[in-house]
Design an enzyme around this catalytic site. Structure first.
Site, PDB file in Angstrom:
ATOM      1  N   GLU A 171       6.798  -5.177   1.141  1.00  0.00           N
ATOM      2  CA  GLU A 171       5.934  -4.724   0.041  1.00  0.00           C
ATOM      3  C   GLU A 171       6.499  -4.984  -1.355  1.00  0.00           C
ATOM      4  O   GLU A 171       6.630  -4.060  -2.169  1.00  0.00           O
ATOM      5  CB  GLU A 171       5.615  -3.230   0.227  1.00  0.00           C
ATOM      6  CG  GLU A 171       4.959  -2.937   1.561  1.00  0.00           C
ATOM      7  CD  GLU A 171       4.601  -1.460   1.784  1.00  0.00           C
ATOM      8  OE1 GLU A 171       5.022  -0.626   0.971  1.00  0.00           O
ATOM      9  OE2 GLU A 171       3.907  -1.176   2.759  1.00  0.00           O
ATOM     10  N   ASN A 213       7.048  -9.142   4.210  1.00  0.00           N
ATOM     11  CA  ASN A 213       5.954  -8.355   4.787  1.00  0.00           C
ATOM     12  C   ASN A 213       5.205  -7.650   3.659  1.00  0.00           C
ATOM     13  O   ASN A 213       5.806  -7.002   2.812  1.00  0.00           O
ATOM     14  CB  ASN A 213       6.589  -7.324   5.735  1.00  0.00           C
ATOM     15  CG  ASN A 213       5.600  -6.694   6.687  1.00  0.00           C
ATOM     16  OD1 ASN A 213       4.754  -7.375   7.266  1.00  0.00           O
ATOM     17  ND2 ASN A 213       5.699  -5.377   6.873  1.00  0.00           N
ATOM     18  N   HIS A 249      -3.316  -3.037   7.734  1.00  0.00           N
ATOM     19  CA  HIS A 249      -3.856  -1.679   7.820  1.00  0.00           C
ATOM     20  C   HIS A 249      -5.275  -1.733   7.264  1.00  0.00           C
ATOM     21  O   HIS A 249      -5.460  -2.006   6.080  1.00  0.00           O
ATOM     22  CB  HIS A 249      -3.030  -0.710   6.972  1.00  0.00           C
ATOM     23  CG  HIS A 249      -1.638  -0.511   7.476  1.00  0.00           C
ATOM     24  ND1 HIS A 249      -1.361   0.089   8.682  1.00  0.00           N
ATOM     25  CD2 HIS A 249      -0.430  -0.852   6.959  1.00  0.00           C
ATOM     26  CE1 HIS A 249      -0.045   0.138   8.871  1.00  0.00           C
ATOM     27  NE2 HIS A 249       0.542  -0.449   7.843  1.00  0.00           N
ATOM     28  N   GLU A 280       1.173  -4.767  11.236  1.00  0.00           N
ATOM     29  CA  GLU A 280       0.972  -3.311  11.269  1.00  0.00           C
ATOM     30  C   GLU A 280      -0.503  -2.959  11.441  1.00  0.00           C
ATOM     31  O   GLU A 280      -1.054  -2.115  10.726  1.00  0.00           O
ATOM     32  CB  GLU A 280       1.523  -2.663   9.980  1.00  0.00           C
ATOM     33  CG  GLU A 280       2.974  -3.015   9.718  1.00  0.00           C
ATOM     34  CD  GLU A 280       3.585  -2.290   8.525  1.00  0.00           C
ATOM     35  OE1 GLU A 280       2.976  -1.317   8.036  1.00  0.00           O
ATOM     36  OE2 GLU A 280       4.677  -2.695   8.093  1.00  0.00           O
ATOM     37  N   ASP A 282      -3.954  -1.523  12.182  1.00  0.00           N
ATOM     38  CA  ASP A 282      -4.729  -0.355  12.613  1.00  0.00           C
ATOM     39  C   ASP A 282      -6.064  -0.411  11.886  1.00  0.00           C
ATOM     40  O   ASP A 282      -6.164  -0.967  10.790  1.00  0.00           O
ATOM     41  CB  ASP A 282      -3.995   0.985  12.404  1.00  0.00           C
ATOM     42  CG  ASP A 282      -3.361   1.160  11.021  1.00  0.00           C
ATOM     43  OD1 ASP A 282      -3.819   0.511  10.054  1.00  0.00           O
ATOM     44  OD2 ASP A 282      -2.413   1.957  10.905  1.00  0.00           O
TER      45      ASP A 282
HETATM   46  C1  XIL Z   1       5.005   4.480   7.725  1.00  0.00           C
HETATM   47  C2  XIL Z   1       5.293   5.294   8.980  1.00  0.00           C
HETATM   48  O1  XIL Z   1       4.318   5.007   9.935  1.00  0.00           O
HETATM   49  C3  XIL Z   1       5.303   6.764   8.655  1.00  0.00           C
HETATM   50  O2  XIL Z   1       5.722   7.514   9.787  1.00  0.00           O
HETATM   51  C4  XIL Z   1       6.224   7.034   7.481  1.00  0.00           C
HETATM   52  O3  XIL Z   1       6.118   8.393   7.109  1.00  0.00           O
HETATM   53  C5  XIL Z   1       5.911   6.149   6.301  1.00  0.00           C
HETATM   54  O4  XIL Z   1       5.909   4.800   6.697  1.00  0.00           O
HETATM   55  N1  XIL Z   1       3.809   0.046   5.562  1.00  0.00           N
HETATM   56  C6  XIL Z   1       4.994  -0.132   6.236  1.00  0.00           C
HETATM   57  C7  XIL Z   1       5.409   0.872   7.256  1.00  0.00           C
HETATM   58  O5  XIL Z   1       5.650  -1.151   6.076  1.00  0.00           O
HETATM   59  O6  XIL Z   1       6.797   0.969   7.350  1.00  0.00           O
HETATM   60  C8  XIL Z   1       4.790   2.218   6.966  1.00  0.00           C
HETATM   61  O7  XIL Z   1       5.147   3.111   8.024  1.00  0.00           O
HETATM   62  C9  XIL Z   1       3.303   2.100   6.811  1.00  0.00           C
HETATM   63  C10 XIL Z   1       2.947   1.194   5.672  1.00  0.00           C
END
Ligand code: XIL
Length: 456
Positions: A171, A213, A249, A280, A282
Site C-alpha cells: 500500500e 501490493n 477487496h 486479498e 473478498d
Molecule cells: C487486515 C487484517 O485482516 C486485520 O485482521 C487487521 O486488523 C488489519 O489488517 N490490506 C492488507 C491486509 O494488506 O494486511 C489487511 O489485513 C487488510 C487490508
C-alpha cells in the site's frame, strides 16, 4: 518452464507444470478431470491442474475445522497478520516468532505455498516505537535504512526458504489518491524507500518473487493508472519488482466493476512485464442485498474476478482474505463494519461451500487443459513429427494409435485404461528412430505424469 516448452511444445509444458504442482498423493490414478468445468473437484485440485495458486489466510485464531478447509481447498497460505512488522515485533527488535512459525510450519506440512505478507507497510501494524526510534536518531534516514535492513534480514533469514513470494511493499499509494502515501518510510527516506526495500529484498531473497501490493478502490480508477505508472517507473529505474499484487477487496459502498473492465486493467498492468496476483479477495454481500438471489449474484461476481485473472496469462494466483463468512476483517474495520455481516467469502458460517465456491473453481478450470485435449495435442504432435520425417519406423504408427485410443478413453474418463495405453505409447515412441524420439516420449510421459499413472 521455458526449456521444457521449447523442447516439447506448450502441451508438454502445461502437463509438466500440472504434474509438478500435483500433491505427493499416493495410491491413485486421477479419478476425474479437474480441468473440466463442473467436475466434482476441489478448488485446490483444479488450481493445480491449471498451474495457478489459490490461497487463503491463516491466523492463530482459526479452529481446527477452518485449518482443515484451508489445507483441503487451497494451495497457498498468507499470514493474515502474523508476519507484519508490528505483529511479529511490537517494539523494534523485539521479535516473537511463535504465530508466524506455526503458520509457516502449517504451510510446509500441507505442501502449500507461503506468501510473505508483508515487509514494509507504512499504514498500520508497525512496531509502536518505530517512528520515535527513527526520529530520535542523529541521521533518521540512515537509521531507517538500517532498521529496514535488520528487519528484512530477520524475516528473510527465518522464513525465506519457505516463502516463494514476498509482499515487499504494501500500500505505497494514498488510500484514494494517486501519489505516494505519507508514512514513516517516506518521511525518513523519501520515495527512495521503495527502491531500497526491493533492493534489500532481492539481495536477501534472490530466488523469491518480489511484489508490490496495493489496494484499489475501483476499476478503472486514477489510482490504478497511478499504480501502473509507479511500477513502470520503478522498473525502468532498475528496481527489482517481479509482481504486482492487486488486493481485490470489493468493499461495500464502492461500485463493482464488470469483468471486461477488470480484465482490461489487469492486462494494462501485465503489459509492464510483471506477474500479477489478486492477493486479498473478498466480495461484500452488501452489493447484492436487494437481489432475490444474493448468493448467486455473489457467485457470479467471484466468477468474473477469477475469469478476468485467468484470461491474463501473467495473472498467476488468487488469495481470498479469509475462509468463512464468520471471520472476515471487513466486519471489524470501519466503515465496512456498517455493512456487517459482509459475508464476503467462499464458505458460510457452517463451513459449507457457498455457490461462489463452484463459480471460482469453474473459472479456474478455464486456464487448465483437459486431459483429453492434451492427448489430442500429443497425437497431432507425433503425427507432425512423422510427416516431417523426424520420427520414423513402424512403432510410430503404434504410438499414434494408442495415444488416439487414450484420448478416447480420457473423454470417457476411463483413466486407468488410458494409462495402460499411454504406457504402450511411451514404449512405442522409444522404439522409433529419428531425432525426435525423446520429444515424442517426453510428450506422452508428461501426460502420464499429469494423470498420476505411476501412483497406482
Ligand atoms: C487486515 C487484517 O485482516 C486485520 O485482521 C487487521 O486488523 C488489519 O489488517 N490490506 C492488507 C491486509 O494488506 O494486511 C489487511 O489485513 C487488510 C487490508
Amino acid at each position: 518452464m521455458a526449456s521444457i516448452s521449447a523442447r516439447g511444445g506448450l502441451l508438454v509444458a502445461a502437463a509438466t507444470a500440472a504434474a509438478l504442482l500435483a500433491p505427493a498423493v499416493s495410491g491413485a490414478i486421477v479419478a476425474r478431470d479437474c480441468a473440466r468445468p463442473g467436475a466434482a473437484c476441489t478448488i485446490a485440485e483444479t488450481a493445480r491442474r491449471a498451474g495457478v495458486h489459490f490461497g487463503a489466510i491463516a491466523s492463530s485464531g482459526q479452529s481446527d475445522a477452518e485449518r482443515a478447509l484451508l489445507a483441503e481447498h487451497f494451495t497457498s497460505v498468507t499470514a493474515e497478520n502474523a508476519m507484519k512488522w508490528g505483529e511479529i515485533a511490537p517494539r523494534v527488535g523485539n521479535y516473537g516468532f511463535a504465530d508466524a512459525d506455526e503458520i509457516a510450519a502449517f504451510a510446509e506440512t500441507n505442501g502449500m505455498r507461503l506468501r510473505g505478507h508483508t515487509l514494509a507497510w507504512g499504514v498500520m501494524q508497525m512496531p509502536s516505537d518505530l517512528a520515535s526510534t527513527v526520529a530520535a536518531a542523529a541521521d533518521p534516514a540512515a537509521r531507517m535504512s538500517e532498521l529496514l535492513g535488520e528487519h528484512f534480514g530477520t524475516m528473510v533469514g527465518r522464513y525465506g526458504a519457505r516463502v516463494a513470494q514476498w509482499d515487499v511493499v504494501n500500500e505505497p499509494l494514498e488510500v484514494a489518491g494517486t501519489v505516494l502515501a505519507k508514512n514513516v518510510f517516506l518521511d525518513a527516506l523519501g520515495p527512495g524507500y521503495l527502491g531500497l526495500s526491493f533492493a534489500l529484498a532481492r539481495a536477501l531473497a534472490p530466488g523469491a518473487s518480489l511484489y508490490l501490493n496495493e489496494y484499489v478502490l475501483s476499476w478503472p480508477s486514477p489510482k490504478l493508472a497511478a499504480l501502473r505508472t509507479l511500477v513502470g517507473d520503478l522498473r525502468a529505474g532498475g528496481v527489482p519488482i517481479d509482481g504486482v499484487g492487486i488486493q481485490g477487496h470489493f468493499y461495500p459502498f464502492f461500485p463493482l466493476p464488470d469483468r471486461a473492465t477488470m480484465e482490461q486493467e489487469l492486462r494494462a498492468i501485465a503489459d509492464l512485464g510483471v506477474e500479477i496476483e489478486i492477493t486479498e479477495l473478498d466480495v461484500s454481500s452488501w452489493h447484492f442485498r436487494d437481489d432475490p438471489d444474493p448468493l448467486a449474484r455473489q457467485a457470479a461476481f467471484f466468477g468474473d474476478v477469477v475469469t478476468a485473472c485467468m484470461a491474463v496469462p501473467s495473472c498467476r494466483g488468487i488469495t481470498t482474505w479469509g475462509i468463512q463468512d464468520g471471520d472476515s476483517w471487513l466486519d471489524h474495520a470501519p466503515p465496512f463494519d456498517l455493512a456487517a455481516p459482509n459475508d464476503p467469502l467462499l464458505f458460510d458460517r457452517d463451513l459449507e461451500p457457498k455457490p461462489a465456491y463452484a463459480a471460482v473453481r469453474d473459472a479456474i478450470a478455464t486456464r487448465a487443459v483437459p486431459f483429453e485435449d492434451e492427448a489430442w495435442g500429443v497425437f497431432r504432435r507425433v503425427g507432425k513429427l512423422r510427416r516431417d520425417g523426424l520420427l520414423r519406423g513402424p512403432s510410430v504408427r503404434t504410438a499414434r494409435r494408442v495415444v488416439r485410443r487414450a484420448a478416447q478413453m480420457l473423454r470417457a474418463e476411463r483413466f486407468a485404461d488410458a494409462c495402460d495405453r499411454l504406457a504402450r505409447g511411451v514404449r512405442a515412441a522409444n522404439e522409433a528412430t529419428g531425432p525426435a524420439v525423446a520429444e515424442a516420449a517426453v510428450a506422452i510421459t508428461a501426460l502420464r505424469l499429469g494423470l498420476l499413472c505411476d501412483e497406482a
